[in-house]
Design a protein around this motif. Structure first.
Motif, PDB file in Angstrom:
ATOM      1  N   ALA A  82       0.855  -1.201   0.000  1.00  0.00           N
ATOM      2  CA  ALA A  82       0.000   0.000   0.000  1.00  0.00           C
ATOM      3  C   ALA A  82       0.883   1.241   0.000  1.00  0.00           C
ATOM      4  O   ALA A  82       2.102   1.149   0.210  1.00  0.00           O
ATOM      5  N   HIS A  83       0.251   2.378  -0.232  1.00  0.00           N
ATOM      6  CA  HIS A  83       0.914   3.670  -0.063  1.00  0.00           C
ATOM      7  C   HIS A  83       0.167   4.423   1.030  1.00  0.00           C
ATOM      8  O   HIS A  83      -1.057   4.293   1.159  1.00  0.00           O
ATOM      9  N   ASP A  84       0.917   5.208   1.798  1.00  0.00           N
ATOM     10  CA  ASP A  84       0.291   5.981   2.893  1.00  0.00           C
ATOM     11  C   ASP A  84      -0.957   6.723   2.428  1.00  0.00           C
ATOM     12  O   ASP A  84      -1.952   6.813   3.153  1.00  0.00           O
ATOM     13  N   LYS A  85      -0.903   7.265   1.202  1.00  0.00           N
ATOM     14  CA  LYS A  85      -2.019   8.088   0.713  1.00  0.00           C
ATOM     15  C   LYS A  85      -3.270   7.255   0.402  1.00  0.00           C
ATOM     16  O   LYS A  85      -4.337   7.812   0.187  1.00  0.00           O
ATOM     17  N   MET A  86      -3.106   5.910   0.360  1.00  0.00           N
ATOM     18  CA  MET A  86      -4.290   5.059   0.162  1.00  0.00           C
ATOM     19  C   MET A  86      -5.047   4.874   1.479  1.00  0.00           C
ATOM     20  O   MET A  86      -6.162   4.348   1.476  1.00  0.00           O
ATOM     21  N   LEU A  87      -4.424   5.277   2.604  1.00  0.00           N
ATOM     22  CA  LEU A  87      -5.003   5.033   3.929  1.00  0.00           C
ATOM     23  C   LEU A  87      -4.932   6.308   4.762  1.00  0.00           C
ATOM     24  O   LEU A  87      -4.247   6.343   5.791  1.00  0.00           O
ATOM     25  N   PRO A  88      -5.617   7.369   4.361  1.00  0.00           N
ATOM     26  CA  PRO A  88      -5.431   8.634   5.078  1.00  0.00           C
ATOM     27  C   PRO A  88      -6.026   8.665   6.492  1.00  0.00           C
ATOM     28  O   PRO A  88      -5.471   9.319   7.368  1.00  0.00           O
ATOM     29  N   GLN A  89      -7.138   7.945   6.731  1.00  0.00           N
ATOM     30  CA  GLN A  89      -7.872   8.069   8.009  1.00  0.00           C
ATOM     31  C   GLN A  89      -7.769   6.797   8.851  1.00  0.00           C
ATOM     32  O   GLN A  89      -7.684   5.696   8.301  1.00  0.00           O
TER      33      GLN A  89
ATOM     34  N   GLU B  48       0.570  11.088  -4.913  1.00  0.00           N
ATOM     35  CA  GLU B  48      -0.780  10.695  -4.482  1.00  0.00           C
ATOM     36  C   GLU B  48      -1.430   9.868  -5.592  1.00  0.00           C
ATOM     37  O   GLU B  48      -1.061   9.989  -6.765  1.00  0.00           O
ATOM     38  N   VAL B  49      -2.389   9.030  -5.202  1.00  0.00           N
ATOM     39  CA  VAL B  49      -3.020   8.132  -6.164  1.00  0.00           C
ATOM     40  C   VAL B  49      -4.079   8.896  -6.957  1.00  0.00           C
ATOM     41  O   VAL B  49      -4.938   9.545  -6.370  1.00  0.00           O
ATOM     42  N   VAL B  50      -4.009   8.810  -8.295  1.00  0.00           N
ATOM     43  CA  VAL B  50      -5.036   9.470  -9.119  1.00  0.00           C
ATOM     44  C   VAL B  50      -5.806   8.478 -10.003  1.00  0.00           C
ATOM     45  O   VAL B  50      -6.749   8.864 -10.682  1.00  0.00           O
TER      46      VAL B  50
ATOM     47  N   ILE C 259      -2.621  -8.219 -12.652  1.00  0.00           N
ATOM     48  CA  ILE C 259      -1.865  -6.964 -12.562  1.00  0.00           C
ATOM     49  C   ILE C 259      -2.728  -5.895 -11.897  1.00  0.00           C
ATOM     50  O   ILE C 259      -3.903  -5.735 -12.248  1.00  0.00           O
ATOM     51  N   TRP C 260      -2.140  -5.187 -10.935  1.00  0.00           N
ATOM     52  CA  TRP C 260      -2.789  -4.025 -10.322  1.00  0.00           C
ATOM     53  C   TRP C 260      -1.889  -2.825 -10.618  1.00  0.00           C
ATOM     54  O   TRP C 260      -0.717  -2.836 -10.240  1.00  0.00           O
ATOM     55  N   ALA C 261      -2.442  -1.820 -11.273  1.00  0.00           N
ATOM     56  CA  ALA C 261      -1.619  -0.656 -11.658  1.00  0.00           C
ATOM     57  C   ALA C 261      -2.226   0.619 -11.082  1.00  0.00           C
ATOM     58  O   ALA C 261      -3.421   0.872 -11.231  1.00  0.00           O
ATOM     59  N   TRP C 262      -1.386   1.390 -10.399  1.00  0.00           N
ATOM     60  CA  TRP C 262      -1.811   2.682  -9.861  1.00  0.00           C
ATOM     61  C   TRP C 262      -1.132   3.793 -10.644  1.00  0.00           C
ATOM     62  O   TRP C 262       0.056   3.701 -10.975  1.00  0.00           O
ATOM     63  N   SER C 263      -1.879   4.845 -10.890  1.00  0.00           N
ATOM     64  CA  SER C 263      -1.308   6.070 -11.418  1.00  0.00           C
ATOM     65  C   SER C 263      -1.092   6.978 -10.220  1.00  0.00           C
ATOM     66  O   SER C 263      -2.039   7.282  -9.488  1.00  0.00           O
ATOM     67  N   MET C 264       0.160   7.390  -9.990  1.00  0.00           N
ATOM     68  CA  MET C 264       0.447   8.227  -8.824  1.00  0.00           C
ATOM     69  C   MET C 264       1.110   9.515  -9.294  1.00  0.00           C
ATOM     70  O   MET C 264       2.202   9.486  -9.863  1.00  0.00           O
ATOM     71  N   ALA C 265       0.449  10.629  -9.048  1.00  0.00           N
ATOM     72  CA  ALA C 265       0.941  11.921  -9.537  1.00  0.00           C
ATOM     73  C   ALA C 265       1.617  12.671  -8.392  1.00  0.00           C
ATOM     74  O   ALA C 265       1.241  12.509  -7.222  1.00  0.00           O
ATOM     75  N   PRO C 266       2.618  13.510  -8.724  1.00  0.00           N
ATOM     76  CA  PRO C 266       3.205  14.341  -7.672  1.00  0.00           C
ATOM     77  C   PRO C 266       2.141  15.233  -7.035  1.00  0.00           C
ATOM     78  O   PRO C 266       1.341  15.860  -7.737  1.00  0.00           O
TER      79      PRO C 266
END
Ligand code: FES
Ligand code: FE
Length: 454
Positions: A41-48, A178-180, A321-328
């Motif tokens: 996971a990425h931190d931004k996928m779990l904000p709360q 962050e995930v977009v 395959i799981w693909a995330w687009s993550m933008a600055p």
């Protein structure tokens, strides 16, 4: 099963059996996936607090959960009673998790907090015995990886020299990513065909993706004008294969064009151009360019267009395959949207590049049904014997050409080490000895020439 007769990284030969055999696949789940660091996971996928996502370590479902104190925990998503999935949702927010079979209730940390009629039917509920199986976690700049293996090296040590390159993908701008966008799909091919490609194979782009690149060139202003200059310069990168490839003793690989990775997306291109000096000041000039295509062993891939993906093994003949687009985070809204659409058009299931790649992998897999096809060694000899250490301002083991197979040789050397079943401390020691010997030999002989005819 001993796989060392199927893999010869010193001579650059690998037999197709490793992409086909059910027995080898079962061994991979035990020796590779259960013992490696896997992206979860990425931190931004779990904000709360209470936010969770479900991911996989090999074929084991894992729940990754933000705790009330802000930390993150993960555990096997398998009820300790009869093995039902504790949580059947892919993601969401929860106060606790109730197994839908008999109603055992688990806290956000994986402890059992209620068992229907528990006091009447069990003598004792031992916390340690009844809790969901925990995953060991590491968080590197917001990217959360997990492993079952308490003896695996610390994640920073596992990354080793690759950390320097990893930062070029994830730490180019203040504020991180962050995930977009996200996509999931299934392909009938072995997971390693996907994993070895970003680690090692820039070579296929010029041929496999030729028509996709042509189609993506923005149209000229009118019938009498040439296509835009910037786009033609980007296209030209493909036929100018100067660049580098990096190979890690832990199986990670990275490859990049010295002139930068081509993009046909004008919004992204213009923004990268406008922020180039700022990024160069942050990362240094060599590192800026080193974001091409990479894989963190075994199955976490990153591409220069802010695509991050895992390829989950699903039997010897299938991957998911799981693909995330993550933008600055620092990018303007229109650039974030351009990054989201760029994944959609390139490396999503509907993306042009992805479909090119899928045709290759599916066909490779189909051919491996044949007896001779599985026995014949495949040739991984590009830039064999050309590796240097800490050359050209680049940390670790590199070869000075973007069309090379050093990344794949490194990946399969580590794969072979892991499949041997040797415990981590022995593997780590053996890797260090191998690298020390290579460095000593290079110091004695001098660096190998950059090209076969030099
Ligand atoms: Fe989960 Fe029985 S399997 S409560
Ligand atoms: Fe490709």
């Amino acid at each position: 099963m001993d796989v060392s007769h199927l893999i010869d990284p010193d001579r650059g030969l690998i037999r197709g059996e490793i992409f086909h055999s059910q027995a080898i696949y079962e061994q991979e789940l035990e020796q590779i996936f259960a013992r490696s660091w896997i992206f979860l996971a990425h931190d931004k996928m779990l904000p709360q607090p209470g936010d969770f996502i479900q991911n996989y370590i090999g074929e084991d479902p894992v729940l990754v959960v933000r705790q009330p104190d802000g930390s993150v925990r993960a555990f096997l998503n398998q009820c300790r009673h009869r093995g039902m999935r504790i949580c059947r949702a892919d993601r969401g927010n929860a106060r606790n998790f109730m197994c839908s079979f008999h109603g055992w209730n688990y806290g956000l940390d994986g402890d059992v907090i209620n068992i229907p009629h528990g006091e009447a039917i069990y003598d004792a509920v031992e916390r340690a015995e009844f809790r969901a199986t925990p995953v060991r976690l590491a968080n590197y700049k917001g990217f959360i990886f997990g492993t079952w293996d308490a003896a695996a090296p610390a994640f920073e040590d596992y990354l080793g020299d690759f950390a320097w390159y990893f930062d070029a993908y994830i730490d180019r701008y203040e504020g991180g990513l962050e995930v977009v966008g996200m996509h999931k799909w299934v392909l009938p091919a072995n997971w390693k065909f996907n994993a070895e490609q970003p680690a090692s194979d820039m070579y296929h782009g010029e041929v496999s993706h030729a028509s996709a690149f042509q189609v993506m060139v923005p149209p000229p202003k009118d019938a009498h004008s040439p296509p835009p200059d910037w786009a033609m310069r980007q296209l030209g990168q493909l036929s100018n294969p100067s660049g580098f490839q990096f190979a890690s003793p832990y199986g990670h690989g990275n490859g990049w064009f010295a002139g930068g990775m081509p993009t046909m997306n004008e919004t992204i291109y213009r923004w990268q151009e406008a922020t180039a000096a700022q990024v160069a000041a942050r990362l240094g000039p060599e590192r800026v360019l080193s974001a091409g295509h990479a894989n963190i062993f075994p199955n976490f891939m990153m591409l220069s267009n802010y695509t991050f993906r895992v390829t989950h093994p699903r039997g010897p003949n299938e991957m998911e395959i799981w693909a995330w687009s993550m933008a600055p985070v620092a990018a303007p809204a229109e650039v974030k949207e351009a990054i989201r659409l760029d994944l959609l058009r390139t490396f999503s299931p509907a993306g042009m590049f992805e479909q090119d790649d899928a045709v290759n992998w599916e066909e490779e897999q189909r051919i491996l049904r044949g007896h001779m096809a599985r026995k014949a060694p495949l040739i991984y000899k590009q830039m064999l014997g050309r590796a240097r250490y800490d050359a050209d301002g680049l940390p670790g083991r590199t070869v000075p050409h973007v069309y090379a197979e050093e990344g794949a040789r490194g990946m399969y050397r580590h794969y072979m080490d892991m499949m041997s079943g040797a415990p981590w401390p022995d593997l780590t020691r053996r890797k260090q000895q191998r690298e020390d010997a290579e460095r000593r030999a290079l110091a004695a002989q001098g660096q190998p020439p950059a090209k076969p005819d030099a």
